[in-house]
Design a protein around this motif. Sequence first.
Motif, mmCIF file in Angstrom:
data_model
loop_
_atom_site.group_PDB
_atom_site.id
_atom_site.type_symbol
_atom_site.label_atom_id
_atom_site.label_comp_id
_atom_site.label_asym_id
_atom_site.label_seq_id
_atom_site.Cartn_x
_atom_site.Cartn_y
_atom_site.Cartn_z
ATOM 1 N N TYR A 797 -29.385 62.906 -6.679
ATOM 2 C CA TYR A 797 -28.107 62.264 -6.355
ATOM 3 C C TYR A 797 -26.939 63.042 -6.964
ATOM 4 C CZ TYR A 797 -31.062 58.407 -4.865
ATOM 5 O OH TYR A 797 -32.001 57.653 -4.224
ATOM 6 N N ARG A 798 -25.760 62.770 -6.446
ATOM 7 C CA ARG A 798 -24.573 63.491 -6.894
ATOM 8 C C ARG A 798 -24.288 63.226 -8.373
ATOM 9 N NH1 ARG A 798 -21.162 66.305 -4.064
ATOM 10 N NH2 ARG A 798 -22.052 65.561 -2.119
ATOM 11 N N GLU A 799 -24.634 62.030 -8.847
ATOM 12 C CA GLU A 799 -24.406 61.722 -10.266
ATOM 13 C C GLU A 799 -25.213 62.654 -11.181
ATOM 14 O OE1 GLU A 799 -23.318 58.334 -7.807
ATOM 15 O OE2 GLU A 799 -25.160 59.520 -7.974
ATOM 16 N N GLU A 800 -26.457 62.951 -10.782
ATOM 17 C CA GLU A 800 -27.278 63.862 -11.580
ATOM 18 C C GLU A 800 -26.695 65.265 -11.561
ATOM 19 O OE1 GLU A 800 -31.938 65.377 -11.911
ATOM 20 O OE2 GLU A 800 -31.387 63.775 -10.509
ATOM 21 N N GLU A 801 -26.164 65.670 -10.422
ATOM 22 C CA GLU A 801 -25.530 66.989 -10.333
ATOM 23 C C GLU A 801 -24.300 67.064 -11.227
ATOM 24 O OE1 GLU A 801 -23.461 68.349 -6.662
ATOM 25 O OE2 GLU A 801 -25.146 69.753 -6.540
ATOM 26 N N GLU A 802 -23.532 65.963 -11.305
ATOM 27 C CA GLU A 802 -22.361 65.929 -12.186
ATOM 28 C C GLU A 802 -22.770 66.010 -13.654
ATOM 29 O OE1 GLU A 802 -19.197 66.069 -11.396
ATOM 30 O OE2 GLU A 802 -19.720 66.209 -9.282
ATOM 31 N N VAL A 803 -23.927 65.427 -13.989
ATOM 32 C CA VAL A 803 -24.429 65.518 -15.364
ATOM 33 C C VAL A 803 -24.723 66.975 -15.714
ATOM 34 C CG1 VAL A 803 -26.359 64.906 -16.872
ATOM 35 C CG2 VAL A 803 -25.327 63.169 -15.425
ATOM 36 N N LYS A 805 -23.305 69.614 -14.347
ATOM 37 C CA LYS A 805 -22.018 70.320 -14.446
ATOM 38 C C LYS A 805 -21.344 70.035 -15.787
ATOM 39 C CE LYS A 805 -19.198 70.757 -10.954
ATOM 40 N NZ LYS A 805 -18.336 70.467 -9.790
#
Length: 853
Positions: A797-803, A805
């Motif tokens: 999910y996008r939230e994991e990708e933000e983590v 980053k």
Amino acid sequence: MSHSSYNRMWAASHKVLEGLLEDEFPIVQPRPQRDRLQIFQTLAGFYLKYLQIMRNLEEVYDQMVHPQKRRVVRTVLEGIMGRLLELKNEMVELEFSEFHYFDDMLQDLKMTPSDLEVPIPRYFVREKLRVLKERERMLAHILAKGGHLEQHESVCGVAARGMSVEEAVQLIQVSERARQGRLRARFMRDIRHDETRSQLVHSQSTCTLDPDAAAVRIQKVWLGYSQRKRTKRERLEELIFLGMVAAPRPIPSPAEQYAQQVEASRRVLQEQHEVEYQRALVSVKDSVREVEGLDIRETLQEQIRQWFIECRDATGKFPDFPSVEDGGSAGIFAQKTPEQVAAELAAKEEEKEKKKNAKGKKEKSGNEKKEKKKEKKSKGKEKKKNAGEAEEAEKGWKMTPSNFLPTVLQGTKMFREVWQERDERQNFPQRFDAQLVREEKRLEVEEEVRVQVDELMRQELKNLKLAVDKEKSKKKKTKKGNKKKKKKGKKASKKKKKKERDLTADRTIESLYEELVLEGLLIRPINVKLSEYIGEYSYLGTTLRQADIEPMPSLSDVRQLIALYGILPLGSQSVHERAPLIRTLLLAGPAGVGKKMLVHALCTETGANLFNLSPANLAGKYPGRLGLQYLLHMVFKVARQLQPSVVWIGDAEKTFYKKIPKLEKEMEPKRLKKDLPKVLKSLRPEDRVLVVGTSRRPFEADLKSLCKVYKKIILIPRPAYASRLVLWRDLLQTRGAQLTPAFDLSSLAKVTDGYTQGHILRAVRSVLTTRRLSQMGRRPLSAVEFIPVLARQDPVYREEEEVFKAWYSRTPLGKKRLRAAKIMDEEGEVGKGKGPKGKKKKDAKGKKKKNTK
């Protein structure tokens, strides 16, 4: 292509290279640059042009058969590879980012994104193919000897298992019933076919049709069929041209097949010419030594004796013979006149006298000292002012000196002086040049003879001094020499004490290799190439950066970094020794993005050994502190001896856990935390050993200790839409799927947003079974069939990708980039004049208030 074609390609590459070298070494030194964008464009221009030259020279080296030319090409090629790494390092230090985008530069240079791919020299593996085959044979023998035979799976990927008698009987009954049902269905189909055929024959016998009307009907049917077929073909061609439908894999034409055969035959010819050249090196050297050795000895002796006489005439005494460290008689033949030699000797004597006078002088008076102090202070102030002015003038960016450009210059000089205008009309098969071999070996023989002559002439000079000048060697000098030797001996002994103790001095490399294989610490890498790591270029990188948005790197960028940081240094010894040293590399990203595949690709492209030091693999092996030290010593000793080597540490975050989970305490994941940094410090530039860590949850580790070990961190993202589109198409075609125009590949790539390469590969394998591939002709493949399989897997999910980053922004390079961005914003605000305007507004308001009061 012919020999002359590759010669022309070589000459064209050198022509472009000479222009680049003129830009690298301008006649007038440019002023230091301050504009970061201009600096980056300068570096990017050099980088892209060197990349093109490297691609051409790699092709030339791969196909050229002349052994002496190939050596010149290789020196230049390795120099350009090292220069690429230096330019990459400059760009990283400038932008504080591992990823760079060259959209504007590609348009100016009329290049495509495929031109950014770093070419991997094929000679990395091809020139040591025999060694790799021998290593593979030894590995298989050790595994068979230890009983670690690999279990091969069946075609469907499912291992065979046993069954009971009842299950076997039931399986046979089901198979027999299915066979009888198929026979019954075939029998009924034949009956229906016979009935329809008899009815058709009966209807044709009863009714007749006019021949003209029959012909018109046949024409109508045929024209409609042919037009529909033509329209369908033209529509498919248009869709393929627009990229909306995957093009079928082209079948190689006879011309392409013949070209491949010619390339293979040229490589065989390379080996034959190389064997002839190696034999010639030995035979020509022996003949030169036999024929010209005595003449060389006599001429050297005459030249040295003449030098003795000329120096005695110039200085009045015989000179000192140069020591072995100074090059011996080679320094005499540096084209110096006796007057120059006398001037050098006089300068040395003056320096000695000055030193003696300085020791014998008395202390000066206090007034003179005070005056001198005042003068020094005034001079110091002036120097500081001048230095400040010079610093202000020299502020800005300058290109750092290169370790590889001298090599490139030497190669271009060799090409220009030896090969550019050489007449090779008589050397059509492109064998070695005997004249060049003789000239080269004559120099080697002269060097060998010179060493022998130096020993004889030193003794002759001593005899001359005793006979003519009556100079005897003093005892003090000998004593001093003995003292120096003793001191040197002490220093050497101290150095020996500092060396690490060899824990396996009584064991051979073969026994250590066997032990590591049997313990599962040295594993066989999977045969996968870097080009199989599929990913598309990011076309919006420059646009997003101009809008102050840091884009996620593309898979194409990751592939380029692996080639630059891993494959090029490991493949070439000279590049690894002089390029910016990279001992460690961390691949961080979600599960399934291909981190392990990249590690195996590193080993495949360079022929490197693969050591597995993952915490899960080390559990229960070599317990205790001494056992761990012995293990690391053994691994890195074998890795150095059999370099290039890759030491892989999977789940690298576990080594630097902030807090160990209860379930993993028995595994001792933090065993390597203290000893690994010490071992990494012992790796020298000569050791082609790379430690690669892979991590899917790097934010669980202590960031400071993690970044101390892994200096280079590559963040691997989930694939973007363009990468997913290419990935789906390639995986389906390699598995044998026939993609029709009705197959909506674009929608499938859009729907699978968040799914990694591992998810997509598992979906393709589960859907495209052998049975489904056999039904492809009757029932075309559709995109809907993959949805249920993907629905059972959890995407990224996008939230994991933000983590990820956010974690990367806290690494040392990420912090530098954030700091630089803040400075740029502040400079931009000052340049726009926001601060002064705000103050003026306040002042104006204040004045207005006073007036109202």
